[in-house]
Design an enzyme around this catalytic site. Structure first.
Site, short mmCIF file in Angstrom:
data_model
loop_
_atom_site.label_atom_id
_atom_site.label_comp_id
_atom_site.label_asym_id
_atom_site.label_seq_id
_atom_site.Cartn_x
_atom_site.Cartn_y
_atom_site.Cartn_z
N SER A 82 -44.82 9.65 -13.84
CA SER A 82 -45.01 8.20 -13.73
C SER A 82 -43.70 7.43 -13.83
O SER A 82 -42.81 7.60 -13.00
CB SER A 82 -46.03 7.75 -14.79
OG SER A 82 -46.53 6.47 -14.50
N ASP A 241 -52.01 9.41 -11.39
CA ASP A 241 -50.98 9.41 -12.44
C ASP A 241 -50.93 10.73 -13.21
O ASP A 241 -51.92 11.15 -13.81
CB ASP A 241 -51.27 8.25 -13.40
CG ASP A 241 -50.13 7.94 -14.33
OD1 ASP A 241 -49.47 8.87 -14.80
OD2 ASP A 241 -49.89 6.76 -14.59
#
Length: 412
Positions: A82, A241
């Site tokens: 991320s 994610d």
């Protein structure tokens, strides 16, 4: 141009044949593996967690300390999730220029830290996304828009195959189809149940890998790779994610084959806050439960790597790491180092103030956002990552830290 698209008809959310319909995960058994980087006298690995631009900026400071300590030239594995993947990708694009400049702290400041700080502090990445939402009225998804904006801001058209082979750059996402960690690297992408596919000839941009790694559930739909030849996949990977699977980025380098690498782990992820998460009963309870699951998974990975560090304590700085042991440090933005620690740690504290807050707020509590941040806050986060890396080395591996009087910290 990338050859990968998305399809709303793919039934990934219902069935996962690649893992026996979810009952038991089966390794693909394919033989394709990422190329190993060239040897180094002291191979170094870093893992950079998620956490929005908070994680990106503190990761840049973390890397800056590696340059100060003379460890950056030995970097061979860089794993990220991320917000950490934004820093990892930007570092990867600058790597050839850093090598030409001798991996110095000044080169890291000029080529990596300052450009990112200037972009994050002068413009709003979130507003840039909002202004482009009209594009999602057609086949383009919000996650594909995220990839475009990342490319415009940070990566300038670089493809995975363009990355320098001196380091294994590992960008991690989570595969909803298989429930496994999905890796993007210079030469391969995939996971252990779908198998790995070569990146050669795909035109797969680095920005798309980072977008998949940062596609926060709810805000961004899964990135579906429906035209990639994974050897064991019967359904297309659906990626989001990487922090939903492993926000530390540690799994990529936790096997025995990486035992000789000195690993530095930065956890800049969010903290579990007391109290309710909102006012809508069902949503707030789900958000709280999700935070508990995240905290538990991160705590388990942290505990495992710390136990491996502790197994190495008897081998000395130049000894052979014992089987199952690892050598390195792990720090988080909220890590507390004792004021009465080792001599080297006291020297570090005396030479460099800790500065763990900005404008009255602990830096660990800066919101997890991809938005414009105050320039002073950006520099404080960079400094915090730098300071923590130095304190970690001073406390546990002081032989790696140079004379503190020779160091110039990142500017606050």
């Amino acid at each position: 141009m990338s050859t990968f698209g998305h399809t709303v008809a793919d039934p990934w959310a219902v069935d996962s044949p690649a893992v026996g319909t979810g009952l038991k995960a089966h390794p693909c058994g394919d033989t394709l593996r990422p190329a190993e980087p060239p040897g180094a006298a002291r191979p170094v690995a870093v893992t950079l967690s998620g956490g929005g631009f908070r994680a990106t900026l503190s990761a840049l400071g973390f890397v800056r300390l590696l340059a100060d300590a003379g460890l950056l030239s030995g970097l061979r594995y860089s794993s990220s999730v991320s917000g950490g993947s934004v820093a990892n990708g930007f570092l990867a694009t600058a790597w050839p220029a850093l090598r030409e400049r001798g991996y110095t702290a000044g080169a890291v400041d000029e080529l990596v830290v300052r450009p990112v700080v200037e972009r994050v502090s002068s413009r709003s990445f979130k507003k840039a996304l909002v202004r482009g939402l009209w594009r999602t009225l057609g086949p383009t998804t919000r996650t594909e828009l995220l990839a475009r904006r990342l490319d415009e801001w940070f990566f300038d058209g670089v493809e995975l195959t363009d990355l320098d082979p001196e380091v294994r750059w590992i960008v991690n996402a989570a595969n909803l189809t298989t429930g496994a960690r999905f890796t993007f690297e210079r030469d391969v992408f995939g996971d252990y149940t779908t198998g790995l596919a070569p990146t050669a000839g795909t035109g797969l941009p680095l920005s798309r890998a980072v977008a998949a790694s940062a596609a926060v559930p709810g805000a961004f739909p899964p990135l579906v790779l429906d035209r990639a030849p994974f050897p064991c996949a019967t359904h297309a990977p659906a990626l989001l994610d990487g922090g939903t699977y492993d926000n530390t980025g540690l799994e990529a380098i936790d096997s025995e084959r990486y035992r000789h690498a000195f690993v530095l782990v930065l956890n800049a992820g969010g903290l579990l806050r007391p109290g309710l998460y909102g006012r809508v009963p069902v949503i707030r309870d789900l958000a709280r439960a999700n935070s508990l699951l995240y905290r538990q998974s991160t705590a388990l990975r942290t505990r495992a790597i710390v136990e491996r560090f502790q197994r190495d304590q008897g081998s000395g700085p130049d000894g052979e790491p014992a089987p199952g042991a690892r050598r390195g440090v792990l720090v988080g933005l909220s890590t507390d180092f004792p004021a009465d620690g080792s001599v080297k740690l006291r020297e570090w504290r005396e030479a460099f103030g800790e500065h763990r807050t900005f404008d009255g707020r602990d830096l660990a509590l800066v919101p997890t956002v991809f938005d414009r941040l105050d320039a002073g806050l950006c520099r404080a986060l960079v400094y915090r990552g730098w300071w923590l890396a130095g304190a970690g080395l001073a406390a546990f591996h002081p032989h790696y830290l140079p004379d503190v009087t020779t160091l110039v910290p990142p500017g606050l």
